[in-house]
Design a protein around this motif. Structure first.
Motif, PDB file in Angstrom:
ATOM      1  N   MET A  15       0.821  -1.209   0.000  1.00  0.00           N
ATOM      2  CA  MET A  15       0.000   0.000   0.000  1.00  0.00           C
ATOM      3  C   MET A  15       0.857   1.262   0.000  1.00  0.00           C
ATOM      4  SD  MET A  15      -3.100  -1.194  -0.015  1.00  0.00           S
ATOM      5  CE  MET A  15      -2.410  -2.555  -0.975  1.00  0.00           C
ATOM      6  N   THR A 167      -3.025   4.736   6.648  1.00  0.00           N
ATOM      7  CA  THR A 167      -3.896   5.258   5.587  1.00  0.00           C
ATOM      8  C   THR A 167      -3.465   6.657   5.183  1.00  0.00           C
ATOM      9  OG1 THR A 167      -5.744   3.975   6.483  1.00  0.00           O
ATOM     10  CG2 THR A 167      -6.284   5.727   4.932  1.00  0.00           C
ATOM     11  N   TYR A 170      -0.249   6.790   2.674  1.00  0.00           N
ATOM     12  CA  TYR A 170      -0.334   6.567   1.220  1.00  0.00           C
ATOM     13  C   TYR A 170      -1.281   7.536   0.526  1.00  0.00           C
ATOM     14  CZ  TYR A 170      -4.602   3.500   0.964  1.00  0.00           C
ATOM     15  OH  TYR A 170      -5.866   2.981   0.988  1.00  0.00           O
ATOM     16  N   THR A 179      -4.893   5.920  -4.226  1.00  0.00           N
ATOM     17  CA  THR A 179      -6.092   5.330  -3.634  1.00  0.00           C
ATOM     18  C   THR A 179      -6.737   4.340  -4.603  1.00  0.00           C
ATOM     19  OG1 THR A 179      -6.475   7.352  -2.368  1.00  0.00           O
ATOM     20  CG2 THR A 179      -8.342   5.865  -2.615  1.00  0.00           C
ATOM     21  N   ASN A 182      -4.544   1.157  -5.075  1.00  0.00           N
ATOM     22  CA  ASN A 182      -4.644   0.325  -3.876  1.00  0.00           C
ATOM     23  C   ASN A 182      -6.023  -0.301  -3.747  1.00  0.00           C
ATOM     24  OD1 ASN A 182      -2.056   0.381  -2.769  1.00  0.00           O
ATOM     25  ND2 ASN A 182      -2.391   2.338  -1.767  1.00  0.00           N
ATOM     26  N   ASP A 183      -7.048   0.445  -4.160  1.00  0.00           N
ATOM     27  CA  ASP A 183      -8.407  -0.096  -4.128  1.00  0.00           C
ATOM     28  C   ASP A 183      -8.518  -1.354  -4.991  1.00  0.00           C
ATOM     29  OD1 ASP A 183      -9.230   1.877  -2.460  1.00  0.00           O
ATOM     30  OD2 ASP A 183     -10.254   3.068  -3.988  1.00  0.00           O
ATOM     31  N   GLN A 186      -6.850  -4.134  -3.097  1.00  0.00           N
ATOM     32  CA  GLN A 186      -7.690  -4.458  -1.942  1.00  0.00           C
ATOM     33  C   GLN A 186      -8.979  -5.155  -2.363  1.00  0.00           C
ATOM     34  OE1 GLN A 186      -7.831  -0.433  -0.647  1.00  0.00           O
ATOM     35  NE2 GLN A 186      -5.940  -0.551   0.537  1.00  0.00           N
ATOM     36  N   SER A 335      -8.367  -4.385   3.921  1.00  0.00           N
ATOM     37  CA  SER A 335      -8.515  -3.893   2.551  1.00  0.00           C
ATOM     38  C   SER A 335      -9.766  -3.038   2.405  1.00  0.00           C
ATOM     39  CB  SER A 335      -8.594  -5.077   1.579  1.00  0.00           C
ATOM     40  OG  SER A 335      -7.430  -5.844   1.623  1.00  0.00           O
ATOM     41  N   SER A 339      -9.448   1.262   2.122  1.00  0.00           N
ATOM     42  CA  SER A 339      -9.910   1.883   0.884  1.00  0.00           C
ATOM     43  C   SER A 339     -11.002   2.912   1.166  1.00  0.00           C
ATOM     44  CB  SER A 339     -10.430   0.814  -0.081  1.00  0.00           C
ATOM     45  OG  SER A 339     -11.472   0.077   0.507  1.00  0.00           O
TER      46      SER A 339
END
Length: 505
Positions: A15, A167, A170, A179, A182-183, A186, A335, A339
């Motif tokens: 992340m 959180t 990142y 974001t 990473n989403d 996740q 995850s 997110s």
């Protein structure tokens, strides 16, 4: 424990690595907030889904509503997929992308200020968004920390603080692009995780038919003499179930952090693909969460002060699983929650920065300003805005942390208050503003007062209406409020409205 710690450390390293990788694209406001409006369908669809479903759903909602409604709570997940995802993309995707790009809107409050030619709406909407995203964020923290405490034995307070810091790192580094990337990662973990957990839980109960049989043998709360209510199609309380479906499904169309995903997608063809991807994702994740929660009564929840601690139900279901699966569950919830947290803090900071602190003077579409945007807003000011957004991310996280460390109620109620006020105020004027030229500025003010007013008054009176049902009433009631007020109040300048709607021609 070594497996759990190792997997979690790898996950967190990835992340933060993504944040470092995307930091160069987050140097401008458009890059930081919207990913340069060039995010593809897969990233956007997963960003929409992972922002939608967090620990609030997996721990709070699945536990509480699975306990109340049994297997019929699965309808909540179905509603989330059909209304909250499929219908949201169909109704809002294309029109939001085209109109917000046409009027150069970067946030939902910015949309209200420009679409309805009233910068006062922009300021008030940004305040509403900032204030009422906080309880939702606190609910996400509480859900993720409950699972972490169960999986690792780490005290709740430490879990909350660690998740907030990671959180923030990142999001501050990479903005929306970090974001979204990473989403996607996740989201894949969530898909595999929920399927594996359902299989494991059902296997522990002797299989699906055996588990359903056990559930059918339990007496309903309202009528103890009647068994089987929790294993029926519509459960023991169909009307209450409908209220939850409305709140959790319709609400996505009026939430700034959800609608903002349509601002950044590349083009119309990407919207079509994203619609399919997002809907399938919602069916699996949301449907799976609520289906799993439906078996909650087969486990022993924590009882505190004579009341069931609903947020303990799902952890009680999972605590007996093998360590490897618990590690997967922790990553699943991590995850889902990180997110959502990333989306919430980015939405809040960008809204406060662009709509309250640095409000650019904007002309109506079609009007010509002296000089270009680059002349007016220098690169130095753009960089300063990004810095302010990063500072506000920290500020927002600190405030929500303070609430999360001393949460006033169950996760589901925190979300009900947040979604009720936000979607009650924003849903009707945003959706109708994309389709109907006749919406007036006054009607938007009326809807803001309606959505926030009914939520706050209900809360101050001690919630005589359940926050979930109150939220559903606020959302649906906003449509007649906007319609009636628009018929009775002064219309907007026709040429201004025509210029705004040129984007669809």
């Amino acid at each position: 424990m070594i497996i759990k710690v190792l997997l979690t450390l790898i996950f967190l390293a990835v992340m933060i690595g993504v944040g470092v990788y995307t930091r160069k694209q987050a140097s401008s406001v458009d890059g930081f907030v919207l990913g340069g409006r060039s995010v593809g369908p897969w990233l956007t669809a997963f960003a929409f889904g992972t922002s939608y479903f967090s620990a609030v759903v997996f721990v709070g909602y699945a536990g509480q509503f699975g306990w109340r409604y049994g297997l019929s709570s699965t309808w909540i997940g179905v509603g989330n997929a059909i209304i909250g995802s499929l219908l949201a993309w169909i109704l809002l995707g294309r029109r939001t992308k085209l109109m917000t790009q046409h009027i150069e809107s970067r946030t939902m409050p910015d949309f209200f200020g420009t679409r309805y030619a009233d910068q006062g709406l922009r300021v008030v909407a940004s305040i509403i968004a900032f204030v009422f995203l906080i309880p939702y964020t606190a609910g996400v923290y509480k859900g993720i920390s409950t699972l972490f405490e169960m999986g690792f034995g780490i005290p709740y307070e430490y879990c909350v603080i660690i998740m907030a810091i990671l959180t923030a790192v990142y999001v501050i580094l990479g903005g929306y692009k970090a974001t979204a990337m990473n989403d996607f990662i996740q989201g894949i973990i969530m898909l595999f995780g929920i399927v594996a957990v359902i299989i494991a839980v059902l296997a522990a109960q002797g299989g699906l038919s055996e588990a359903v049989g056990k559930l059918a043998a339990l007496p309903a709360d309202a009528s103890p003499e009647t068994n089987g209510g929790f294993a029926t199609w519509f459960g023991p309380d169909p009307s209450g179930l409908l209220g939850v479906v409305i709140l959790t499904s319709l609400g996505t169309m009026g939430l700034p952090q959800m609608v903002g995903k349509f601002y950044s997608i590349t083009d119309e063809s990407a919207i079509k693909r994203g619609t399919v991807i997002s809907t399938i994702f919602a069916f699996i994740v949301a449907g799976g969460c609520y289906f799993l929660g439906g078996f909650g009564r087969l486990y022993e929840p924590v009882v505190a002060n004579g009341k069931i601690a609903y947020d303990s139900i799902v952890p009680a279901m999972l605590v007996t699983l093998p360590d490897a699966l618990i590690a997967l569950v922790v990553l699943l919830v991590l995850s889902a929650s990180m997110s959502t947290l990333a989306s919430l803090v980015l939405t809040s900071s960008s809204t406060m920065t662009l709509d309250l602190i640095y409000r650019d003077k904007k002309s109506a579409p079609g009007e010509v300003e002296e000089g270009t945007i680059d002349d007016i807003v220098s690169e130095k000011i753009e960089r300063r805005k990004v810095v302010v957004m990063r500072v506000l991310i920290v500020f927002f996280i600190v405030i929500s942390l303070m609430i999360a460390l001393n949460p006033p109620t169950f996760i589901a109620q925190l979300m009900g208050i947040s979604w009720g006020a936000l979607a009650g105020a924003f849903l009707a004027p945003f959706m109708l503003g994309l389709y109907w030229r006749g919406v007036t500025t006054t009607s938007v003010w009326a809807c803001f007062i309606w959505g926030v007013g009914i939520t706050v008054v209900n809360m101050l009176l001690g919630n005589p209406i359940n926050p979930i049902n109150c939220g559903a009433i606020a959302m649906i009631g906003g449509f007649p409020v906007v319609w009636i007020a628009s018929l009775l109040t002064e219309k907007m300048d026709k040429s201004t409205v025509d210029q705004i709607f040129q984007c669809y021609e």
